[in-house]
Scaffold this motif. Structure first.
Motif, mmCIF file in Angstrom:
data_model
loop_
_atom_site.group_PDB
_atom_site.id
_atom_site.type_symbol
_atom_site.label_atom_id
_atom_site.label_comp_id
_atom_site.label_asym_id
_atom_site.label_seq_id
_atom_site.Cartn_x
_atom_site.Cartn_y
_atom_site.Cartn_z
ATOM 1 N N PRO A 88 0.791 -1.286 0.455
ATOM 2 C CA PRO A 88 0.026 0.117 0.231
ATOM 3 C C PRO A 88 0.971 1.146 0.028
ATOM 4 N N GLU A 121 -6.891 1.310 2.608
ATOM 5 C CA GLU A 121 -5.356 1.122 2.744
ATOM 6 C C GLU A 121 -4.823 2.866 2.192
ATOM 7 N N HIS A 219 -5.989 -7.943 5.590
ATOM 8 C CA HIS A 219 -6.389 -6.544 5.986
ATOM 9 C C HIS A 219 -8.419 -6.366 6.127
#
Length: 303
Positions: A88, A121, A219
């Motif tokens: 990210p 992100e 995530h």
């Protein structure tokens, strides 16, 4: 019978370990995502649409499919994930470099499927940087809010933590992918572009598949994302107009619930003509998805 299955399982694990070791040593894969920019047709940029694609999907091909439907002042910043890994920080830097060159008045973040988790992100880093282009318009397309929304066995996702892909598994997957059924081509579908998208997905490589699976496994939205009101303006969630809950990869109801918990104003938008069982057919049926995107952006602007 149990012994045979046990031996087969052990042999399969051993093969994957050897394949992964060979892949790590000899099967060279890149670790940097690539960002491409499609400039506005008349040269003046009003909106920049950041395309964050789904699992083993190429954002650059989505941008090409969407381009004919966008406005003359729309530029597209599209992400192609790395051959190995989802970073990210690196993706955010490249996206921001592109936005600095474009200098848009409005930024739209479009996250399809796994791309929704990548968008999360990116937005966390955007908030840390002080929201340089103001609040973004966020469009989530059939995106899970976390791994529990993914309709795949958890052991398969967990395996991505130790298996990093290799040449044997990559070739095997390409063969299997070629036998899978295709989504019916819709308005705007281009056979050459669709072929390129399918080839790219089939040959993305198990290194990409494993590391993207690991990214999904680690995530998801959490309580800290409730502060997104300072980062996200209007937020929308696209899903199929028919059979939305029958999506084969994402539990759409659970996904909407997870995202609504941190984006209370999230608006669910059925994509006209899309069957939920097809799972984000962006290149195969671009007129539907791009049309829905333009419709919500017109709503944002009060038109």
């Amino acid at each position: 019978m149990f012994r045979r299955l046990h031996r087969f399982g052990g042999a399969l694990v051993a093969l994957l370990l050897v394949d992964g070791l060979v892949g790590a040593c000899l099967f060279r894969t890149g670790t940097d995502a690539e960002v491409s920019v499609t400039p506005a047709r008349d040269g003046r940029v009003r909106r920049s649409i950041v395309v964050l694609p789904g699992f083993v999907m190429k954002g650059s091909l989505v941008a090409t499919a969407f381009a004919p439907y966008l406005g003359p002042n729309d530029a597209v910043v599209a992400v192609d994930y790395a051959e190995r890994g989802v970073d990210p920080d690196q993706i955010y830097r490249q996206v921001m470099d592109a936005l600095k060159r474009l200098r848009p008045a409005t930024v739209v973040v479009y996250g399809a499927s796994m791309g929704g988790l990548v968008a999360m992100e990116i937005l966390r880093r955007y908030q840390y940087d002080g929201v340089p282009y103001g609040k973004v318009v966020l469009v989530l397309d059939t995106a899970p809010s976390g791994v529990l929304d993914v309709r795949r066995p958890r052991w398969l996702i967990d395996a991505a933590d130790w298996y990093r892909g290799g040449p044997v598994a990559t070739a095997a997957w390409a063969g299997v992918a070629g036998l899978m059924g295709d989504v019916p081509v819709g308005a705007g579908g281009n056979d050459e572009l669709i072929g390129a998208a399918h080839h790219a997905a089939a040959w993305a490589g198990t290194a990409a598949m494993a590391t993207q699976g690991a990214f999904i496994g680690h995530h998801g939205v959490d309580a800290s994302d409730a502060k997104w009101s300072a980062v996200v303006g209007p937020a929308y969630y696209f899903q199929g107009e028919q059979n939305a809950t029958d999506d084969p990869l994402v539990d759409v109801e659970s996904g909407v619930g997870g995202w609504t918990a941190v984006l209370p104003g999230l608006v669910v938008v059925p994509v006209g003509g899309r069957d939920g069982r097809w799972h984000v057919p962006l290149v195969e049926r671009p007129a539907e998805s791009a049309g829905a995107l333009l419709a919500v952006l017109a709503r944002v602007e009060g038109r």
